[in-house]
Design an enzyme around this catalytic site. Structure first.
Site, PDB file in Angstrom:
ATOM      1  N   LYS A 176     -23.643  20.897 -24.646  1.00 33.49           N
ATOM      2  CA  LYS A 176     -24.780  20.058 -25.007  1.00 33.49           C
ATOM      3  C   LYS A 176     -26.021  20.447 -24.201  1.00 33.49           C
ATOM      4  O   LYS A 176     -25.922  20.814 -23.043  1.00 33.49           O
ATOM      5  CB  LYS A 176     -24.446  18.585 -24.746  1.00 33.49           C
ATOM      6  CG  LYS A 176     -23.275  18.106 -25.593  1.00 33.49           C
ATOM      7  CD  LYS A 176     -22.812  16.722 -25.193  1.00 33.49           C
ATOM      8  CE  LYS A 176     -22.165  16.687 -23.851  1.00 33.49           C
ATOM      9  NZ  LYS A 176     -21.494  15.412 -23.559  1.00 33.49           N
ATOM     10  N   THR A 207     -31.204   7.136 -22.067  1.00 32.06           N
ATOM     11  CA  THR A 207     -30.175   8.062 -22.552  1.00 32.06           C
ATOM     12  C   THR A 207     -28.804   7.741 -21.965  1.00 32.06           C
ATOM     13  O   THR A 207     -27.934   8.611 -21.908  1.00 32.06           O
ATOM     14  CB  THR A 207     -30.559   9.521 -22.213  1.00 32.06           C
ATOM     15  OG1 THR A 207     -30.778   9.596 -20.798  1.00 32.06           O
ATOM     16  CG2 THR A 207     -31.790   9.983 -22.950  1.00 32.06           C
ATOM     17  N   GLY A 209     -25.245   6.950 -22.011  1.00 36.13           N
ATOM     18  CA  GLY A 209     -24.199   6.991 -23.035  1.00 36.13           C
ATOM     19  C   GLY A 209     -24.428   7.976 -24.163  1.00 36.13           C
ATOM     20  O   GLY A 209     -23.690   7.951 -25.156  1.00 36.13           O
ATOM     21  N   THR A 210     -25.396   8.868 -24.019  1.00 33.41           N
ATOM     22  CA  THR A 210     -25.642   9.836 -25.113  1.00 33.41           C
ATOM     23  C   THR A 210     -24.416  10.720 -25.356  1.00 33.41           C
ATOM     24  O   THR A 210     -24.049  10.981 -26.507  1.00 33.41           O
ATOM     25  CB  THR A 210     -26.846  10.757 -24.811  1.00 33.41           C
ATOM     26  OG1 THR A 210     -26.691  11.294 -23.502  1.00 33.41           O
ATOM     27  CG2 THR A 210     -28.165  10.032 -24.921  1.00 33.41           C
ATOM     28  N   GLY A 211     -23.788  11.163 -24.245  1.00 32.48           N
ATOM     29  CA  GLY A 211     -22.638  12.069 -24.381  1.00 32.48           C
ATOM     30  C   GLY A 211     -21.473  11.375 -25.075  1.00 32.48           C
ATOM     31  O   GLY A 211     -20.822  11.950 -25.959  1.00 32.48           O
ATOM     32  N   CYS A 212     -21.199  10.122 -24.680  1.00 29.20           N
ATOM     33  CA  CYS A 212     -20.086   9.365 -25.286  1.00 29.20           C
ATOM     34  C   CYS A 212     -20.346   9.169 -26.777  1.00 29.20           C
ATOM     35  O   CYS A 212     -19.445   9.373 -27.612  1.00 29.20           O
ATOM     36  CB  CYS A 212     -19.955   7.984 -24.631  1.00 29.20           C
ATOM     37  SG  CYS A 212     -19.765   8.028 -22.844  1.00 29.20           S
TER      38      CYS A 212
HETATM   39  N1  ATP Z   1     -34.158  13.389 -24.531  1.00 27.89           N
HETATM   40  C1  ATP Z   1     -33.406  13.825 -25.521  1.00 27.89           C
HETATM   41  N2  ATP Z   1     -33.935  14.025 -26.756  1.00 27.89           N
HETATM   42  C2  ATP Z   1     -33.172  14.468 -27.784  1.00 27.89           C
HETATM   43  N3  ATP Z   1     -31.859  14.745 -27.668  1.00 27.89           N
HETATM   44  C3  ATP Z   1     -31.270  14.579 -26.474  1.00 27.89           C
HETATM   45  C4  ATP Z   1     -32.003  14.109 -25.332  1.00 27.89           C
HETATM   46  N4  ATP Z   1     -31.129  14.010 -24.288  1.00 27.89           N
HETATM   47  C5  ATP Z   1     -29.925  14.386 -24.746  1.00 27.89           C
HETATM   48  N5  ATP Z   1     -30.003  14.748 -26.054  1.00 27.89           N
HETATM   49  C6  ATP Z   1     -28.891  15.154 -26.929  1.00 27.89           C
HETATM   50  O1  ATP Z   1     -27.879  14.154 -26.776  1.00 27.89           O
HETATM   51  C7  ATP Z   1     -26.586  14.740 -26.880  1.00 27.89           C
HETATM   52  C8  ATP Z   1     -25.818  14.452 -25.598  1.00 27.89           C
HETATM   53  O2  ATP Z   1     -26.219  15.426 -24.655  1.00 27.89           O
HETATM   54  P1  ATP Z   1     -26.285  15.267 -23.085  1.00 27.89           P
HETATM   55  O3  ATP Z   1     -26.455  16.641 -22.533  1.00 27.89           O
HETATM   56  O4  ATP Z   1     -27.290  14.236 -22.731  1.00 27.89           O
HETATM   57  O5  ATP Z   1     -24.849  14.735 -22.813  1.00 27.89           O
HETATM   58  P2  ATP Z   1     -24.326  14.064 -21.523  1.00 27.89           P
HETATM   59  O6  ATP Z   1     -25.076  14.588 -20.338  1.00 27.89           O
HETATM   60  O7  ATP Z   1     -22.850  14.147 -21.549  1.00 27.89           O
HETATM   61  O8  ATP Z   1     -24.726  12.607 -21.784  1.00 27.89           O
HETATM   62  P3  ATP Z   1     -24.672  11.409 -20.806  1.00 27.89           P
HETATM   63  O9  ATP Z   1     -26.108  11.002 -20.783  1.00 27.89           O
HETATM   64  O10 ATP Z   1     -23.795  10.441 -21.520  1.00 27.89           O
HETATM   65  O11 ATP Z   1     -24.124  11.909 -19.504  1.00 27.89           O
HETATM   66  C9  ATP Z   1     -26.837  16.229 -27.154  1.00 27.89           C
HETATM   67  O12 ATP Z   1     -26.883  16.440 -28.552  1.00 27.89           O
HETATM   68  C10 ATP Z   1     -28.208  16.461 -26.538  1.00 27.89           C
HETATM   69  O13 ATP Z   1     -28.849  17.588 -27.081  1.00 27.89           O
HETATM   70  C1  MP5 Z   2     -16.804   4.631 -18.780  1.00 26.26           C
HETATM   71  C2  MP5 Z   2     -17.880   5.648 -18.838  1.00 26.26           C
HETATM   72  N1  MP5 Z   2     -17.652   6.805 -19.473  1.00 26.26           N
HETATM   73  C3  MP5 Z   2     -18.630   7.731 -19.544  1.00 26.26           C
HETATM   74  C4  MP5 Z   2     -19.861   7.520 -18.972  1.00 26.26           C
HETATM   75  C5  MP5 Z   2     -20.925   8.587 -19.030  1.00 26.26           C
HETATM   76  O1  MP5 Z   2     -22.065   8.133 -19.670  1.00 26.26           O
HETATM   77  P1  MP5 Z   2     -23.520   8.293 -18.977  1.00 26.26           P
HETATM   78  O2  MP5 Z   2     -23.504   9.638 -18.306  1.00 26.26           O
HETATM   79  O3  MP5 Z   2     -24.479   8.257 -20.087  1.00 26.26           O
HETATM   80  O4  MP5 Z   2     -23.687   7.172 -18.001  1.00 26.26           O
HETATM   81  C6  MP5 Z   2     -20.055   6.288 -18.312  1.00 26.26           C
HETATM   82  N2  MP5 Z   2     -21.227   5.982 -17.727  1.00 26.26           N
HETATM   83  N3  MP5 Z   2     -19.047   5.377 -18.260  1.00 26.26           N
END
Ligand code: ATP
Ligand code: MP5
Length: 271
Positions: A176, A207, A209-212
């Site tokens: 990602k 952002t 929870g974007t990854g989840c």
């Molecule tokens: N500011 C943004 N604008 C548009 N797309 C984004 C943005 N931030 C993240 N994304 C997209 O969101 C999705 C999740 O990516 P990201 O790299 O943020 O995951 P992550 O780091 O596991 O997320 P988390 O924030 O949950 O830790 C991907 O498709 C990424 O390209």
């Molecule tokens: C239980 C759980 N699983 C995954 C994430 C990662 O999400 P984020 O990096 O967006 O906080 C989180 N915060 N909590």
């Protein structure tokens, strides 16, 4: 029995509703897949960070898994936060004979910077879960941790994707691009072909929870029998809408908008 498609999330909780199990269930519902969940850890967290974590015993995680999979229609599985190697081994042992589509989100650190898994979990994830994965969805730091190399350049990302598939045994990977500068470009590789999925980068703090959410959307589409390419494509549209149409709630890094994708589809444009 009716032909309902079901998706199971195995992950930790987020009582503030933006990440973890709660985000996964909302995403499954929005994509019209019946959502089920097995909890690994209960996390006291919100948009400001993590206050505390209680891990469930591996044997009790297994009991939850048996309760769901012995009874319910599970067509795809997603794993998220799995804090230690005992849990990973128990989950892998249960999932191995089921041979269901599996999306592994290798959660390591919350966006707030708090660690969610211990050191040995990384090795167990590589050895036990990645060989079972249909797709694994690391962000850039997670891909670096999995491969043991930093990912500075585009070439590094291509190399990491190849290693994750060919050396660790996942059928495919999407690295990602949330942590890159410029457009949000995700790199997909299925052992044969590379493909990028790109959206504009939205200038927002919200952002959490974007990854989840992204991995849950992939899982929902896999549960419907969609191809990997279609599943990642829908998930990218889903997460882009959820980030763009921010809810502006919480006092820190707020959650994404899990309604946005369906609202946009229903109304032609978001209102
Ligand atoms: N500011 C943004 N604008 C548009 N797309 C984004 C943005 N931030 C993240 N994304 C997209 O969101 C999705 C999740 O990516 P990201 O790299 O943020 O995951 P992550 O780091 O596991 O997320 P988390 O924030 O949950 O830790 C991907 O498709 C990424 O390209
Ligand atoms: C239980 C759980 N699983 C995954 C994430 C990662 O999400 P984020 O990096 O967006 O906080 C989180 N915060 N909590």
């Amino acid at each position: 029995m009716r032909n309902v498609k079901g998706a199971l999330s195995i992950a930790g909780t987020d009582p503030s509703g933006g990440a973890g199990i709660q985000a996964d269930l909302k995403t499954f519902q929005e994509l019209e897949v019946y959502g089920m969940s097995v909890i690994t850890s209960v996390v006291a967290q919100n948009t400001l960070g993590v206050k505390g974590i209680r891990h469930l015993e591996a044997s009790f995680i297994k009991e939850q898994l048996e309760s769901v999979t012995n009874d319910m229609p599970v067509h795809a599985v997603k794993t998220g936060m799995i804090a230690n190697s005992e849990m990973i081994e128990a989950i892998a042992e249960h999932l191995r004979p089921l041979t269901l589509p599996l999306c592994v989100d290798p959660v390591m650190i919350a966006q707030s910077g708090d660690a969610l898994v211990d050191h040995k979990a990384l090795q167990a994830m590589r050895d036990e879960l990645l060989p079972l994965a249909t797709i694994v969805t690391p962000n850039i730091p997670e891909a670096a941790a999995l491969t043991g190399r930093s990912l500075e350049s585009e070439e590094d990302r291509y190399d990491a994707a190849k290693r994750i598939v060919h050396d660790f045994g996942s059928s495919s990977v999407v690295i990602k691009g949330g942590h890159l500068d410029g457009e949000a470009t995700d790199l997909f590789y299925d052992g044969d072909t590379f493909k990028t999925f790109t959206s504009p980068r939205f200038d927002t703090l919200h952002t959490h929870g974007t990854g989840c959410t992204y991995a849950a959307a992939i899982t929902a589409e896999l549960a419907k029998g969609k191809s990997l390419n279609e599943a990642v494509s829908v998930a990218k549209t889903f997460i882009s809408a959820a980030i763009e149409h921010t809810l502006e709630i919480g006092h820190g890094q707020g959650p994404t908008n899990h309604w946005a994708y369906q609202n946009t589809k229903r109304k032609g444009e978001y209102v």
